[in-house]
Enzyme design. Structure first.
Site, PDB file in Angstrom:
ATOM      1  N   SER A 145      46.187   0.993  21.416  1.00 24.98           N
ATOM      2  CA  SER A 145      45.004   0.550  22.160  1.00 24.98           C
ATOM      3  C   SER A 145      45.423  -0.545  23.136  1.00 24.98           C
ATOM      4  CB  SER A 145      43.982   0.001  21.164  1.00 24.98           C
ATOM      5  OG  SER A 145      42.978  -0.764  21.808  1.00 24.98           O
TER       6      SER A 145
ATOM      7  N   TYR B 281      39.720  -4.410  14.289  1.00 26.66           N
ATOM      8  CA  TYR B 281      40.274  -3.394  15.191  1.00 26.66           C
ATOM      9  C   TYR B 281      41.517  -3.937  15.899  1.00 26.66           C
ATOM     10  CZ  TYR B 281      40.334   0.367  18.691  1.00 26.66           C
ATOM     11  OH  TYR B 281      40.694   1.434  19.482  1.00 26.66           O
TER      12      TYR B 281
HETATM   13  P1  NAP Z   1      35.852   9.033  18.388  1.00 23.90           P
HETATM   14  O1  NAP Z   1      35.285  10.017  19.370  1.00 23.90           O
HETATM   15  O2  NAP Z   1      34.965   8.173  17.591  1.00 23.90           O
HETATM   16  O3  NAP Z   1      36.874   9.821  17.454  1.00 23.90           O
HETATM   17  C1  NAP Z   1      37.439   9.242  16.310  1.00 23.90           C
HETATM   18  C2  NAP Z   1      37.993  10.344  15.447  1.00 23.90           C
HETATM   19  O4  NAP Z   1      38.516   9.761  14.244  1.00 23.90           O
HETATM   20  C3  NAP Z   1      36.914  11.326  15.014  1.00 23.90           C
HETATM   21  O5  NAP Z   1      37.463  12.600  14.883  1.00 23.90           O
HETATM   22  C4  NAP Z   1      36.546  10.784  13.655  1.00 23.90           C
HETATM   23  O6  NAP Z   1      35.916  11.716  12.803  1.00 23.90           O
HETATM   24  C5  NAP Z   1      37.904  10.399  13.150  1.00 23.90           C
HETATM   25  N1  NAP Z   1      37.784   9.534  11.982  1.00 23.90           N
HETATM   26  C6  NAP Z   1      37.198   8.327  11.916  1.00 23.90           C
HETATM   27  N2  NAP Z   1      37.232   7.877  10.648  1.00 23.90           N
HETATM   28  C7  NAP Z   1      37.846   8.831   9.914  1.00 23.90           C
HETATM   29  C8  NAP Z   1      38.172   8.956   8.543  1.00 23.90           C
HETATM   30  N3  NAP Z   1      37.846   8.024   7.642  1.00 23.90           N
HETATM   31  N4  NAP Z   1      38.808  10.085   8.124  1.00 23.90           N
HETATM   32  C9  NAP Z   1      39.111  11.056   9.002  1.00 23.90           C
HETATM   33  N5  NAP Z   1      38.828  10.998  10.311  1.00 23.90           N
HETATM   34  C10 NAP Z   1      38.195   9.895  10.747  1.00 23.90           C
HETATM   35  O7  NAP Z   1      36.788   8.013  19.162  1.00 23.90           O
HETATM   36  P2  NAP Z   1      37.999   8.188  20.171  1.00 23.90           P
HETATM   37  O8  NAP Z   1      37.741   7.264  21.278  1.00 23.90           O
HETATM   38  O9  NAP Z   1      38.308   9.604  20.458  1.00 23.90           O
HETATM   39  O10 NAP Z   1      39.145   7.527  19.280  1.00 23.90           O
HETATM   40  C11 NAP Z   1      40.329   8.176  18.884  1.00 23.90           C
HETATM   41  C12 NAP Z   1      41.419   7.142  18.706  1.00 23.90           C
HETATM   42  O11 NAP Z   1      41.696   6.537  19.966  1.00 23.90           O
HETATM   43  C13 NAP Z   1      41.064   6.003  17.754  1.00 23.90           C
HETATM   44  O12 NAP Z   1      42.199   5.638  17.005  1.00 23.90           O
HETATM   45  C14 NAP Z   1      40.681   4.892  18.710  1.00 23.90           C
HETATM   46  O13 NAP Z   1      40.840   3.640  18.137  1.00 23.90           O
HETATM   47  C15 NAP Z   1      41.646   5.140  19.823  1.00 23.90           C
HETATM   48  N6  NAP Z   1      41.305   4.535  21.109  1.00 23.90           N
HETATM   49  C16 NAP Z   1      40.188   4.886  21.792  1.00 23.90           C
HETATM   50  C17 NAP Z   1      39.932   4.280  23.020  1.00 23.90           C
HETATM   51  C18 NAP Z   1      38.750   4.645  23.863  1.00 23.90           C
HETATM   52  O14 NAP Z   1      38.547   4.004  24.894  1.00 23.90           O
HETATM   53  N7  NAP Z   1      37.945   5.617  23.506  1.00 23.90           N
HETATM   54  C19 NAP Z   1      40.810   3.334  23.536  1.00 23.90           C
HETATM   55  C20 NAP Z   1      41.937   2.987  22.797  1.00 23.90           C
HETATM   56  C21 NAP Z   1      42.175   3.599  21.582  1.00 23.90           C
HETATM   57  P3  NAP Z   1      34.290  11.773  12.733  1.00 23.90           P
HETATM   58  O15 NAP Z   1      33.859  12.510  13.983  1.00 23.90           O
HETATM   59  O16 NAP Z   1      34.035  12.529  11.486  1.00 23.90           O
HETATM   60  O17 NAP Z   1      33.802  10.372  12.696  1.00 23.90           O
END
Ligand code: NAP
Length: 252
Positions: free
Chosen positions: A144, A157
């Site tokens: 991140s 986080y």
């Molecule tokens: P998201 O749409 O909320 O997706 C998160 C994913 O992780 C979903 O598939 C979710 O499943 C899964 N997850 C969460 N808790 C879990 C658990 N206990 N067991 C299994 N799966 C779980 O968010 P995203 O933005 O795509 O995030 C993906 C990654 O990128 C994360 O690590 C996040 O920190 C990182 N990230 C995102 C951003 C951004 O700007 N979006 C920036 C930097 C880093 P459910 O759908 O069932 O909840």
């Protein structure tokens, strides 16, 4: 045998949290490059699986809740058993909790650290044991901007993602000589469920956009090329790197 160093034909990947957002984008990018993909997560990734199959690759949906490490070994074993191997692990599943540090609860601390850092490490370990035996493997952790910066109102986080950066370097140090590449992608501001609250907050949304040199939020597809690079032989001499894909955010 393809001469294209980015070709993933015949490779098997695990992507965690691939039912939506960044994980879905990464799974599709790896499949487009030729990989078969196990989709491991809490909500079964049936839609992503259909799209992977639509690209002519195999998909395996593995229900797994990474709030604890309980499903970790089974995810690796099922992937190897049903897809015939394991070459690439993408640790994407993650959560975020927002509250002032003065009010932050132990539950919001533990849940984020357990999912984003503890399960991620033990997934690396389980996959790494297999990869060390075969003398080859690619691990991509999703870091991140808060692997580099402090952030605000997201203490667990920031701790987890700073930890992911450190672990990525440690594992690279231990495993590079075993033929395993451990690297991370640090996404900038990507439009997903994870950032829905920020996008909906008019002031924060404006402040964020003003600071992104590219002038827009990223999309999950913007991360695909970085993932294919780090999953492929094109990156065989890249170790312990945190690759920012951020529209220039860190350059500001
Ligand atoms: P998201 O749409 O909320 O997706 C998160 C994913 O992780 C979903 O598939 C979710 O499943 C899964 N997850 C969460 N808790 C879990 C658990 N206990 N067991 C299994 N799966 C779980 O968010 P995203 O933005 O795509 O995030 C993906 C990654 O990128 C994360 O690590 C996040 O920190 C990182 N990230 C995102 C951003 C951004 O700007 N979006 C920036 C930097 C880093 P459910 O759908 O069932 O909840």
């Amino acid at each position: 045998m393809s001469m294209n160093p980015f070709d993933l034909s015949g490779r098997v990947a695990i992507v965690t949290g691939a039912n939506t957002g960044i994980g879905q984008g990464l799974a599709l990018a790896l499949a487009e490059a030729g990989a078969d993909v196990a989709l491991a997560g809490r909500t079964p990734a049936e839609d992503t699986a259909e799209r992977v199959r639509g690209l002519g690759r195999r998909a395996l949906v593995v229900p797994a809740d990474f709030a604890t490490t309980a499903p970790v070994q089974a995810v690796v074993d099922r992937t190897i058993g049903e897809l015939g191997g394991l070459d690439i692990l993408v640790n994407n599943a993650g959560i975020i909790r927002r509250a002032d540090a003065l009010d932050f609860t132990e539950e919001d601390w533990d849940s984020v650290i357990d999912t984003n850092l503890k399960s991620l490490f033990f997934l690396c370990q389980a996959a790494g044991r297999h990869m060390a035996k075969q003398g080859r493997g690619k691990i991509i952790n999703i870091a991140s901007m808060l692997s580099f910066q402090g952030g605000i109102r997201v203490p667990s986080y920031t701790a987890s993602k700073s930890g992911v950066a450190g672990l990525t370097r440690l594992l690279a140090n231990e495993w590079a000589a075993k033929g395993i590449n451990v690297n991370a992608i640090a996404p900038g501001y990507i439009a997903t469920n994870n950032t829905a609250a920020l996008q909906a907050d008019e002031t924060r949304n404006r402040q964020i956009l003003e600071r992104i040199p590219a002038g827009r939020w990223g999309a999950p597809a913007d991360l695909g090329g970085a993932a294919v690079f780090l999953a492929s032989s094109a990156s065989d001499y890249v170790q312990g790197h945190i690759l920012a894909v951020d529209g220039g955010w860190l350059a500001r």
